[in-house]
Design a protein around this motif. Structure first.
Motif, PDB file in Angstrom:
ATOM      1  N   ILE A  75       6.391   8.034   4.787  1.00  0.00           N
ATOM      2  CA  ILE A  75       6.409   6.696   4.510  1.00  0.00           C
ATOM      3  C   ILE A  75       7.920   6.149   4.680  1.00  0.00           C
ATOM      4  N   LEU A  76       8.832   6.802   3.883  1.00  0.00           N
ATOM      5  CA  LEU A  76      10.206   6.465   3.889  1.00  0.00           C
ATOM      6  C   LEU A  76      10.901   6.709   5.059  1.00  0.00           C
ATOM      7  N   ARG A  77      10.631   7.530   5.783  1.00  0.00           N
ATOM      8  CA  ARG A  77      11.125   8.062   7.075  1.00  0.00           C
ATOM      9  C   ARG A  77      10.756   7.149   8.224  1.00  0.00           C
ATOM     10  N   THR A  78       9.887   6.553   8.190  1.00  0.00           N
ATOM     11  CA  THR A  78       9.203   5.656   9.008  1.00  0.00           C
ATOM     12  C   THR A  78      10.196   4.534   9.315  1.00  0.00           C
ATOM     13  N   VAL A 124      -1.847  16.666  -4.340  1.00  0.00           N
ATOM     14  CA  VAL A 124      -0.317  15.981  -4.863  1.00  0.00           C
ATOM     15  C   VAL A 124       0.541  16.435  -3.856  1.00  0.00           C
ATOM     16  N   GLU A 125       0.468  17.724  -3.079  1.00  0.00           N
ATOM     17  CA  GLU A 125       1.402  17.868  -1.965  1.00  0.00           C
ATOM     18  C   GLU A 125       1.285  16.704  -1.097  1.00  0.00           C
ATOM     19  N   LYS A 141       0.779  -1.104   0.032  1.00  0.00           N
ATOM     20  CA  LYS A 141      -0.033   0.054  -0.058  1.00  0.00           C
ATOM     21  C   LYS A 141       0.930   1.167   0.074  1.00  0.00           C
ATOM     22  N   GLU A 142       1.848   1.414   0.909  1.00  0.00           N
ATOM     23  CA  GLU A 142       2.882   2.448   0.799  1.00  0.00           C
ATOM     24  C   GLU A 142       3.435   2.219  -0.481  1.00  0.00           C
ATOM     25  N   LYS A 143       3.880   1.382  -1.139  1.00  0.00           N
ATOM     26  CA  LYS A 143       4.702   1.350  -2.521  1.00  0.00           C
ATOM     27  C   LYS A 143       3.642   2.096  -3.604  1.00  0.00           C
ATOM     28  N   SER A 144       2.304   1.646  -3.235  1.00  0.00           N
ATOM     29  CA  SER A 144       1.539   2.367  -4.297  1.00  0.00           C
ATOM     30  C   SER A 144       1.123   3.755  -4.234  1.00  0.00           C
ATOM     31  N   THR A 145       1.307   4.329  -2.848  1.00  0.00           N
ATOM     32  CA  THR A 145       1.103   5.974  -2.503  1.00  0.00           C
ATOM     33  C   THR A 145       2.390   6.559  -3.112  1.00  0.00           C
ATOM     34  N   ILE A 146       3.525   5.986  -3.179  1.00  0.00           N
ATOM     35  CA  ILE A 146       4.577   6.555  -3.816  1.00  0.00           C
ATOM     36  C   ILE A 146       4.463   6.395  -5.404  1.00  0.00           C
ATOM     37  N   GLU A 147       4.089   5.220  -5.852  1.00  0.00           N
ATOM     38  CA  GLU A 147       3.872   4.873  -7.194  1.00  0.00           C
ATOM     39  C   GLU A 147       2.800   6.027  -7.885  1.00  0.00           C
ATOM     40  N   ASP A 202       3.159  12.336   2.367  1.00  0.00           N
ATOM     41  CA  ASP A 202       2.997  10.973   2.733  1.00  0.00           C
ATOM     42  C   ASP A 202       3.892  10.132   2.193  1.00  0.00           C
ATOM     43  N   SER A 203       4.463  10.263   1.133  1.00  0.00           N
ATOM     44  CA  SER A 203       5.607   9.496   0.596  1.00  0.00           C
ATOM     45  C   SER A 203       7.072   9.527   1.344  1.00  0.00           C
TER      46      SER A 203
END
Length: 173
Positions: free
Chosen positions: A134-137, A124-125, A65-71, A130-131
């Motif tokens: 996700i990466l910082r967590t 978009v912001e 799900k997190e990958k989808s957000t970034i994608e 959120d991306s």
């Protein structure tokens, strides 16, 4: 020109995001100079953002799900960078199948205004922020578990070797 402002903003966000993905992978893999790394740097042989995200997924640093957000963010970026007709957030979001509904569901607070373009820009912001979150967590990912397990095992081996050595020294004395 508004079109240039929008493209520049999306480009800046995407550069920051890709840099952060590379930084996270470098941290996981203990690559000190990731900007000059063959895999994580900016050379023609470097991994794509999708390949980097797949690695983060493989080591359980992010989930699907997190990958989808970034994608989603990267799909928006690709439209602005590769589609000459992409001159507004409204156009791009409607061009990407199902994205408008996802944004309305995920970020309802961004749709309180009367200006659809501003609402989509806020979305978009939000996806960008959120991306980054996700990466910082820091999650309990597979790679960290392996490293910690290896340290624990080597620590036990070291302790056992020290005991054996001390026992030999005591017998000699």
């Amino acid at each position: 020109m508004e079109k240039t402002r929008i493209r520049t903003k999306v480009l800046e966000y995407s550069l920051e995001l890709e840099n952060f993905v590379s930084y996270e992978l470098a941290s996981l893999l203990d690559i000190p100079d990731y900007k000059n790394s063959k895999s994580l740097g900016n050379g023609s042989s470097s991994l794509s953002i999708n390949q980097k995200l797949n690695l983060l997924l493989d080591v359980e640093n992010i989930d699907k799900k997190e990958k989808s957000t970034i994608e989603y963010f990267m799909s928006i970026r690709n439209q602005f960078m590769h589609n000459i007709d992409a001159i507004s957030f409204s156009y791009v979001i409607r061009k990407l199948d199902g994205l408008e509904n996802k944004l309305k569901k995920e970020y309802p607070e961004n749709f309180k205004g009367n200006n659809e373009e501003e609402d989509f820009e806020l979305c978009v912001e939000s996806i960008f922020l959120d991306s980054i979150k996700i990466l910082r967590t820091k999650k309990g990912n597979k790679l960290r578990k392996i490293v910690l397990q290896t340290y624990a095992e080597s620590d036990e081996i070291l302790k056992e070797k020290l005991r054996e050595s001390f026992d030999k020294q005591i017998k000699i004395l």
